[in-house]
Motif scaffolding. Sequence first.
Motif, PDB file in Angstrom:
ATOM      1  N   ALA A  47    -101.492   4.948  39.175  1.00 53.22           N
ATOM      2  CA  ALA A  47    -100.612   4.612  40.256  1.00 53.22           C
ATOM      3  C   ALA A  47    -101.280   3.505  41.084  1.00 53.22           C
ATOM      4  N   HIS A  48    -100.420   3.013  41.822  1.00 52.68           N
ATOM      5  CA  HIS A  48    -101.105   2.165  42.827  1.00 52.68           C
ATOM      6  C   HIS A  48    -102.071   2.358  43.818  1.00 52.68           C
ATOM      7  N   VAL A  49    -102.352   3.778  44.034  1.00 54.85           N
ATOM      8  CA  VAL A  49    -103.383   4.375  44.837  1.00 54.85           C
ATOM      9  C   VAL A  49    -104.459   4.438  43.902  1.00 54.85           C
ATOM     10  N   SER A  53    -102.924   9.146  39.297  1.00 54.00           N
ATOM     11  CA  SER A  53    -101.755   8.823  38.237  1.00 54.00           C
ATOM     12  C   SER A  53    -100.407   9.130  38.793  1.00 54.00           C
ATOM     13  N   ARG A  54     -99.459   8.574  38.250  1.00 55.14           N
ATOM     14  CA  ARG A  54     -97.925   8.904  38.311  1.00 55.14           C
ATOM     15  C   ARG A  54     -97.638   9.574  37.210  1.00 55.14           C
TER      16      ARG A  54
END
Length: 170
Positions: A47-49, A53-54
């Motif tokens: 994920a972008h964070v 994970s997305r």
Amino acid sequence: MQNENAPKPKTTTVGLLVNDRPGVLVRISQVFSRRGYNIGSLVVSPAHVPNTSRMTLTCTGPEDVLHQIILQLNKLVDVIHARDHTDDQAVTRELALFKVACSVPERSEVLQITEVFRGKTIDISDETITIEATGTSEKMDALESLLSKFDLREMVRTGKVVMARGNEIT
């Protein structure tokens, strides 16, 4: 004979943001298996964070049971949030690769079908053409159906990925 009062099965698309730690996927899949449900598709990516994970997964079952599963997912320690995107106006896409064996005369028809679906030819040999296409799951199903009249040798699909539109959180 089916019970007319039984809840109708529904395919649900769930988006999760999870901590990127060992064992998270196992704990998420156990929530489904304990209730006797199979995960239809599962996509996991960074994920972008940082350190998250997305996940996007689909499952079919009665709406009330799937709602309970999402509530249980939100209670897991490493799940930051889980959200049902089934009825959202979200962007959903799937990537598919198709390897089609076809003769030279058939090749132009395969290429025309590919063009209609805005696919790309990513490999071509004397015997096969490999096509890449993206779109909704229904679009990929339709492309698969049309290519099946040829010698469809292989197909690989990513499963559905979802992103909420606008300022909404996925």
